[in-house]
Scaffold this active site. Structure first.
Site, PDB file in Angstrom:
ATOM      1  N   ASP A 152      -5.000  22.198   9.109  1.00  6.47           N
ATOM      2  CA  ASP A 152      -5.267  20.876   8.146  1.00  6.47           C
ATOM      3  C   ASP A 152      -6.081  21.700   6.843  1.00  6.47           C
ATOM      4  OD1 ASP A 152      -5.467  18.391   7.193  1.00  6.47           O
ATOM      5  OD2 ASP A 152      -5.587  17.769   9.558  1.00  6.47           O
ATOM      6  N   TRP A 164      -1.695   8.111   9.848  1.00  6.98           N
ATOM      7  CA  TRP A 164      -2.383   7.304   8.848  1.00  6.98           C
ATOM      8  C   TRP A 164      -3.901   6.984   9.629  1.00  6.98           C
ATOM      9  CZ3 TRP A 164       1.881   3.512   8.039  1.00  6.98           C
ATOM     10  CH2 TRP A 164       2.317   3.023   9.547  1.00  6.98           C
ATOM     11  N   ASN A 190       0.965  -1.348  -0.015  1.00  3.64           N
ATOM     12  CA  ASN A 190      -0.053  -0.023   0.011  1.00  3.64           C
ATOM     13  C   ASN A 190       0.886   1.465   0.143  1.00  3.64           C
ATOM     14  OD1 ASN A 190      -2.750   1.190   0.339  1.00  3.64           O
ATOM     15  ND2 ASN A 190      -1.794   2.206   1.869  1.00  3.64           N
TER      16      ASN A 190
HETATM   17  C1  LIG Z   1      -1.828  16.681   0.955  1.00  2.00           C
HETATM   18  C2  LIG Z   1      -2.473  15.714   1.623  1.00  2.00           C
HETATM   19  C3  LIG Z   1      -2.108  15.187   2.773  1.00  2.00           C
HETATM   20  C4  LIG Z   1      -2.806  14.021   3.367  1.00  2.00           C
HETATM   21  N1  LIG Z   1      -2.590  13.693   4.787  1.00  2.00           N
HETATM   22  C5  LIG Z   1      -3.388  12.734   5.144  1.00  2.00           C
HETATM   23  C6  LIG Z   1      -2.910  12.183   6.413  1.00  2.00           C
HETATM   24  O1  LIG Z   1      -2.255  12.891   7.136  1.00  2.00           O
HETATM   25  N2  LIG Z   1      -3.740  11.108   7.050  1.00  2.00           N
HETATM   26  C7  LIG Z   1      -4.513  10.340   6.315  1.00  2.00           C
HETATM   27  O2  LIG Z   1      -5.094   9.419   6.709  1.00  2.00           O
HETATM   28  N3  LIG Z   1      -4.953  10.730   4.900  1.00  2.00           N
HETATM   29  C8  LIG Z   1      -4.183  11.904   4.433  1.00  2.00           C
HETATM   30  N4  LIG Z   1      -4.437  12.357   3.072  1.00  2.00           N
HETATM   31  C9  LIG Z   1      -5.380  11.450   2.210  1.00  2.00           C
HETATM   32  C10 LIG Z   1      -4.898  10.054   1.962  1.00  2.00           C
HETATM   33  O3  LIG Z   1      -3.756  10.297   1.195  1.00  2.00           O
HETATM   34  C11 LIG Z   1      -5.768   9.555   1.000  1.00  2.00           C
HETATM   35  O4  LIG Z   1      -7.073   9.168   1.725  1.00  2.00           O
HETATM   36  C12 LIG Z   1      -5.314   8.212   0.420  1.00  2.00           C
HETATM   37  O5  LIG Z   1      -6.052   7.933  -0.799  1.00  2.00           O
HETATM   38  C13 LIG Z   1      -4.824   7.269   1.329  1.00  2.00           C
HETATM   39  O6  LIG Z   1      -4.572   6.071   0.665  1.00  2.00           O
HETATM   40  P1  LIG Z   1      -4.686   4.645   1.134  1.00  2.00           P
HETATM   41  O7  LIG Z   1      -6.367   4.714   0.916  1.00  2.00           O
HETATM   42  O8  LIG Z   1      -4.069   3.578   0.439  1.00  2.00           O
HETATM   43  O9  LIG Z   1      -4.688   4.755   2.562  1.00  2.00           O
HETATM   44  C14 LIG Z   1      -3.742  13.262   2.562  1.00  2.00           C
HETATM   45  C15 LIG Z   1      -4.047  13.754   1.274  1.00  2.00           C
HETATM   46  C16 LIG Z   1      -3.244  14.922   0.689  1.00  2.00           C
HETATM   47  C17 LIG Z   1      -3.483  15.254  -0.580  1.00  2.00           C
HETATM   48 MN   LIG Z   2      -4.431   2.055  -0.823  1.00  2.00          MN
END
Ligand SMILES: Cc1cc2nc3c(=O)[nH]c(=O)nc-3n(C[C@H](O)[C@H](O)[C@H](O)COP(=O)(O)O)c2cc1C
Ligand SMILES: [Mn+2]
Length: 482
Positions: free
Chosen positions: A279, A184, A166
């Site tokens: 945020d 996360w 992932n």
């Molecule tokens: C600039 C930016 C910062 C982010 N920061 C976070 C974070 O701190 N924690 C989080 O869970 N998701 C954060 N996200 C959203 C996740 O990257 C997004 O939900 C992503 O699809 C997660 O991937 P996954 O489904 O593989 O976990 C952020 C997105 C962006 C664009």
């Molecule tokens: Mn994913």
């Protein structure tokens, strides 16, 4: 496609502004970027060549306009990309030789999906087993932030049971030179891998890549369904397999073209206070306990560039990343919910607070079915207000949507409440991550839905009168100053 971040930044299309004077990573770079982001169209990409106190340049707002978002994904418009995905998922069976030939470029894109491993890589030109974060100009964004944060990392983990990879973008608060927070959220892929590792009582290896060819950091933010590797999306977008290299101290692979890689692990059971953080909601998120990332090794290119972003009151750079996901995932969502015609996540709705969807309404109660489907689809479960309109309404036109919602709804009848999981950053729900959502059925109501009065007819002139109006308006407009 761009091979790496350096190639993307070299683009001479007047898309990059270089700032040579010293600007502090403490608040100043964020303030400049915020100002630029709020300019029409999102402003230029920025390269801070002299972040005060550091030798490493800072690149920011690279994705911060529709044009650069498209450049990063190698397309002229996001619609083109959506069309390609649509064709790929809807292949027309070739009827003859010509049709077979037409299919070849499309199939060609599929052969590049799987990443390949290379033995040496730019991201390991310099290997520091006792490396720290001290040389990286990590930004402190807003005055009440708990510290400096790495804001655009690609966080790599593997499911400890299945080995499935992932990648997610999760911010990392710097605690000291060798430890950070790992933010996360509970619904995300990294958190699930950590949950499994904790259950097994095992350490979870984590590798964090910073900066790479521009499709990669985007793919890390994209809401890929659980169990689907973000690198497949990256390979598809780049039209070339992603090259990976084995990490030096952990059992993971990272993009060969990355600027900087932080290798390390999170321990089961270990938590530390994380936050506050200004945020993308436009408010500070509350401090909470999150796992701790321990660095075992830092590798980087010679002369790396630090790629980052800032979030805050919308619109900002992340709006364009979200728009790209909206366009890319629409044709895929239509595979299971084909009645959806278009959707829009407006900037002010920070992705999930306002989700506007137009549908081809076919049966009574159809709008409710759409709401339920959307609340059941991956990260769209966070949709706080889903507005459903008929397909003749342009969901990208917020003025039209506001007009139609106002005129088409009887609030008591047309608003549907739902209780369930909400975004971890949700501030208004009584409980963290659990609260209510609302669907607004702004479609025209039918007799079969119990609406017995005649639906009003939308005002339109005749075609002939409209043509006349165009002619006369074109003439008077020339001599008229607004
Ligand atoms: C600039 C930016 C910062 C982010 N920061 C976070 C974070 O701190 N924690 C989080 O869970 N998701 C954060 N996200 C959203 C996740 O990257 C997004 O939900 C992503 O699809 C997660 O991937 P996954 O489904 O593989 O976990 C952020 C997105 C962006 C664009
Ligand atoms: Mn994913």
């Amino acid at each position: 496609m761009f091979r790496d971040l350096n190639a993307f930044m070299l683009d001479k299309d007047r898309e990059l502004a270089r700032i040579n004077e010293p600007v502090s990573p403490n608040l100043e770079i964020c303030a400049v970027t915020d100002k630029v982001s709020k300019s029409p169209g999102g402003g230029p990409a920025l390269l801070f060549e002299n972040p005060a106190g550091f030798d490493m340049p800072v690149a920011i707002n690279l994705y911060g306009s529709m044009k650069r978002m498209c450049m990063a994904l190698g397309v002229k418009s996001l619609e083109d990309l959506a069309r390609e995905i649509e064709e790929l998922t809807n292949p027309k069976m070739p009827a003859g030789m010509l049709d077979t030939l037409k299919m070849l470029p499309m199939l060609g894109r599929l052969k590049d999906l799987m990443p390949k491993t290379v033995s040496s890589a730019p991201c390991q030109e310099v290997v520091k087993k006792d490396g720290t974060l001290d040389e990286i100009p990590i930004l402190t964004c807003w005055p009440e932030d708990g510290g400096p944060y790495i804001t655009l990392p690609m966080v790599f983990t593997k499911d400890p049971e299945t080995g499935m990879r992932n990648i997610g973008t999760y911010r990392m608060q710097v605690y000291d030179g060798r430890t950070t927070g790992m933010h996360w959220q509970r619904h995300k892929g990294g958190a699930q891998h950590y949950r499994i590792a904790e259950r097994m009582g095992k350490r979870l290896d984590v590798a964090v890549a910073l900066g790479a060819d521009p499709a990669l950091p985007f793919a890390a933010t994209a809401p890929m369904p659980e169990g689907l590797d973000e690198l497949l999306l990256a390979g598809f977008l780049r039209r070339e397999r992603v090259e990976l290299v084995k990490c030096v101290t952990v059992d993971l692979e990272v993009p060969a073209t990355a600027q900087i890689v932080l290798e390390g692990y999170v321990e089961p059971g270990e938590r530390q206070r994380e936050g506050p953080f200004g945020d993308h909601t436009g408010f500070y998120s509350h401090p909470d306990d999150y796992p701790v990332f321990h660095i075992t090794c830092v590798t980087h290119r010679k002369n790396p560039i630090y790629l980052t972003t800032v979030v805050g009151i919308p619109p900002m750079e992340d709006y364009f990343l979200g728009k790209a996901s909206e366009r890319i995932f629409l044709p895929l969502i239509k595979k299971t919910v084909p009645e959806i015609v278009d959707m829009n996540f407006p900037a002010e709705g920070i992705f999930h607070n306002i989700v506007i969807i137009s549908i081809d309404k076919r049966y009574p109660g159809h709008a409710r079915k759409i709401m339920n489907a959307v609340w059941g689809l991956g990260q769209l479960m966070f949709s706080k207000a889903i507005i459903v309109v008929d397909k003749d309404i342009d969901v990208q036109n917020l003025s039209e949507v506001a007009w139609v919602v106002g005129t088409h709804i009887d609030p008591e009848r047309d608003i549907q409440f739902m209780t369930g999981p909400v975004d971890d950053l949700e501030d208004a729900s009584d409980l963290a991550a659990y609260g209510s959502k609302m669907g607004i059925d702004a479609t025209r109501k039918w007799k079969s839905e119990g609406f017995m009065r005649p639906w009003p007819t939308r005002i339109r002139t005749t075609e002939a009168a409209a043509r006349k109006a165009d002619e006369i308006w074109a003439r008077i407009r020339q001599g008229w100053k607004a």
